[in-house]
Motif scaffolding. Structure first.
Motif, short mmCIF file in Angstrom:
data_model
loop_
_atom_site.label_atom_id
_atom_site.label_comp_id
_atom_site.label_asym_id
_atom_site.label_seq_id
_atom_site.Cartn_x
_atom_site.Cartn_y
_atom_site.Cartn_z
N THR A 111 -2.72 -38.88 39.20
CA THR A 111 -3.91 -39.10 40.02
C THR A 111 -5.03 -39.70 39.19
O THR A 111 -4.95 -39.77 37.96
N GLN A 141 -9.50 -36.38 41.79
CA GLN A 141 -8.68 -36.86 42.90
C GLN A 141 -7.58 -35.87 43.24
O GLN A 141 -7.25 -35.67 44.42
N LEU A 145 -7.09 -34.43 46.95
CA LEU A 145 -5.86 -34.63 47.71
C LEU A 145 -5.33 -33.30 48.24
O LEU A 145 -4.89 -33.21 49.39
N ARG A 201 -7.56 -32.13 51.05
CA ARG A 201 -7.40 -32.98 52.23
C ARG A 201 -6.10 -32.64 52.97
O ARG A 201 -6.06 -32.64 54.20
N ARG A 202 -5.05 -32.36 52.21
CA ARG A 202 -3.76 -32.08 52.85
C ARG A 202 -3.69 -30.67 53.42
O ARG A 202 -3.08 -30.45 54.49
N LEU A 205 1.47 -35.26 49.43
CA LEU A 205 0.27 -35.70 48.71
C LEU A 205 0.34 -37.19 48.37
O LEU A 205 -0.68 -37.88 48.33
N HIS A 251 -1.11 -39.22 51.17
CA HIS A 251 -2.58 -39.21 51.18
C HIS A 251 -3.13 -40.08 50.04
O HIS A 251 -4.15 -40.77 50.20
N LYS A 252 -2.46 -40.04 48.90
CA LYS A 252 -2.89 -40.88 47.77
C LYS A 252 -2.79 -42.36 48.12
O LYS A 252 -3.71 -43.14 47.87
N SER A 266 -5.43 -43.53 50.70
CA SER A 266 -6.82 -43.56 50.23
C SER A 266 -7.06 -44.56 49.12
O SER A 266 -8.18 -45.03 48.94
#
Length: 467
Positions: free
Chosen positions: A176, A181, A185, A188-189, A333, A336-337, A340
C-alpha cells in the motif's frame, strides 16, 4: 571551456553546467540568442546530438527557450523571492496541524512534536544504490505493477513477518501507499458510517482524523505502559458492540508503549468473546530491538489484520506499507485499492526491496536503534529537569509522552512555541474525542536542542495557562 571526455560528468552535463553558469552570471544576456547547435558542436568538438540534449535540458530547466525556426534564446531568470512556506506561527494548532506540517514545514523550525525521523538519520547511501540499480532496468518501471504490489517485496515481507512468528504467504500480503492507505482500506472495506470502532486513547492522530471523516463512532481504550487497560476494555465491551479495534502494539504512537504477552493474550480473548476484529498497527517494529509479542503472531491472522510500513526505517517519502491478513480479505482490499488509485508505484517498491536485500539494512537498523536509545535517555532527563512528568520511559523508538507541569496548558504552550518556530504536539490531537489533555508528544530525534529547552524552561517565568 574545453570539454573533458575523461570527467565523471557526461558531456551533456558539462555543457549544461557551462551555459547555466554563463546565464546566471549574465555573460549570456536575457533575450540574446544562444550559440547555434552546429556552431557550439564545432567549437567544442562534440556531436550535435549531445548539444541538442543539453539545450533541451536547459530549456526544461527554464534557462533557454526554443523558438521554431530561430534557435534557442536565453530566458529572463526569475529573481528569488521571500520564503513562501508559512512559519509555524501562521498555522492554527488544530486537528490538521500535524498533517499540514509534513508539507508546509519551516526549514529552521524545531520539529519536536513531529512523527518522522530527520532526513540525516536515514540511510541515504543505500537509497542512492537502489536508485542506480533501478535505473539499469527502466522498462520494469513503465507499466502498472501487480495489483497486490511488487512480487519480490511481498515475498520479502513474508520472511520479515516470519521473524515475528507470523506465518503468511505472498497471497496474504497487499502493498500500500504507506500504513495510512492500509488503515484506510481496512476501514473502507469493514465499516459503514455510524459504526462503532475501538481506538487507543491516546492514539495515532492521523488515523483518528481519518476515522472521524468516515463518520465512525470512536470509543477510546485507555493506554498503559504495557498496552491497553484490559479492565477498561472489558467494561467498554459491556456498553458497545464494536466492529473493529484499531490498536498500535509496539512502540505505540504517541506513548511509546508496547504490549506485553499477558495484555496481548487478554485482548485476543476479548475479541473472540465479543466478535470484533483487531487491526494491529505495527509500523515501528523495526525500531524495537528486543522481541515483543504481536497480536498477529499469537493469532496467525485469523482475527487480526496486521499493518506495517517502511517509513520509519527506510524513508517516509517512499510511501511503502503493507497489510497482512486472511487471503480472502486481501482479495477484497485489492479491489478497493484498485478503484481508489490503481497499483502502487513499482519504482518505490523496488527501491525498498533492493535496500532490504543488499545486505546493509540490518546494520543500519542497529545503528538507528542505538541512536534513538541515546536520544531517549537525553530527552527524558531534560524533560524531567524542565518539570514534565513522563508516562514512562520506553528506551526505544521515537516518542516520549510527557505531562506538562501543573498550571501549564499544552495548547497555549504549543501556540507560544509556534511563534518561535517550535513545533509541539499537544495531547488533545491524540484523543478520540479531541478533549482537553495535559500531555504532549515529543519526538526524541529532534529534542537535542538547547533552544527548545530554553523555551520550555521559560515556562517558569511566563504564563502558559489557557486564556
Amino acid at each position: 571551456m574545453v570539454m573533458n571526455k575523461r570527467s565523471s560528468d557526461t558531456l551533456v552535463e558539462q555543457i549544461v553546467q557551462l551555459l547555466r553558469a554563463q546565464i546566471q552570471s549574465r555573460t549570456l544576456r536575457p533575450g540574446s540568442k544562444a550559440p547555434s547547435i552546429r556552431q557550439f558542436a564545432s567549437q567544442h568538438g562534440v556531436s550535435t546530438f549531445t548539444v541538442v540534449e543539453a539545450y533541451d535540458r536547459l530549456a526544461a530547466q527554464g534557462y533557454l527557450q526554443a523558438r521554431r525556426g530561430s534557435g534557442f534564446f536565453v530566458c529572463e531568470l526569475a529573481q528569488p523571492g521571500p520564503e513562501q512556506r508559512p512559519r509555524l506561527t501562521e498555522k492554527a494548532v488544530d486537528s490538521y496541524w500535524l498533517l499540514r506540517d509534513v508539507f508546509e514545514n519551516s526549514d529552521r523550525g524545531i520539529h519536536a512534536g513531529c512523527g518522522w525521523l530527520p532526513d540525516s538519520w536515514h540511510d541515504g547511501e543505500a537509497l542512492q544504490k537502489a536508485l542506480r540499480h533501478a535505473a539499469r532496468q527502466p522498462d520494469d518501471l513503465l507499466r502498472y505493477g501487480h495489483p497486490k504490489g511488487h512480487a519480490a517485496l511481498r515475498e520479502r515481507v513474508v520472511r520479515l513477518l516470519a521473524e515475528q512468528d507470523i506465518q503468511a504467504d505472498p497471497g496474504q500480503i497487499l502493498l500500500t501507499l504507506g500504513a495510512s492507505q492500509a488503515l484506510d482500506l481496512v476501514a473502507r472495506r469493514l465499516t459503514q458510517p455510524g459504526d462503532t470502532v475501538l481506538v487507543d486513547d491516546p492514539g495515532y492522530s492521523n488515523l483518528l482524523s481519518a476515522l472521524r471523516l468516515r463518520g465512525l463512532q470512536l470509543v477510546g481504550v485507555p493506554m498503559t505502559p504495557t498496552g491497553p487497560d484490559v479492565d477498561a476494555l472489558t467494561s467498554l465491551l459491556q456498553q458497545y458492540q464494536p466492529k473493529l479495534y484499531f490498536t498500535h502494539t509496539q512502540l505505540h504512537n504517541p506513548t511509546g508503549a508496547s504490549y506485553n504477552a499477558a495484555t496481548a493474550y487478554r485482548v485476543l480473548q476479548l475479541a473472540q468473546q465479543h466478535g470484533f476484529m483487531l487491526v494491529e498497527d505495527n509500523v515501528s517494529h523495526g525500531l524495537l530491538g528486543s522481541a515483543a509479542p504481536t497480536l498477529a503472531g499469537m493469532d496467525q491472522l485469523q482475527r487480526v489484520i496486521h499493518i506495517g510500513s517502511f517509513s520509519k526505517t527506510i524513508a517516509p517519502g517512499l510511501r511503502v506499507g503493507f497489510v497482512a491478513a486472511d487471503a480472502a480479505l486481501i482479495d477484497e482490499l485489492v479491489y478497493h485499492k484498485m478503484v481508489s488509485g490503481m497499483a502502487t508505484p513499482q519504482l518505490n517498491e523496488q527501491l525498498v526491496w533492493h535496500i532490504l536485500t543488499e545486505g546493509h539494512h540490518r546494520k543500519h537498523l542497529e545503528q538507528l536503534r542505538d541512536r534513538l536509545a541515546r536520544a531517549q535517555q537525553r530527552t527524558a532527563r531534560r524533560l524531567d529537569m524542565a518539570g514534565f512528568t513522563l508516562f514512562f520511559e520506553p528506551g526505544a523508538g521515537m516518542f516520549l509522552w510527557a505531562q506538562a507541569p501543573a498550571g501549564v496548558d499544552p495548547l497555549t504552550l504549543s501556540q507560544q512555541a509556534a511563534a518561535q518556530d517550535i513545533l509541539l504536539a499537544p495531547g488533545y490531537l491524540f484523543r478520540p474525542d479531541q478533549s482537553h489533555s495535559s500531555w504532549l508528544r515529543f519526538n526524541v530525534a529532534y529534542c537535542d536542542n538547547d533552544r527548545l529547552f530554553a523555551f520550555l524552561d521559560s515556562m517558569q517565568r511566563h504564563d502558559f495557562v489557557a486564556t
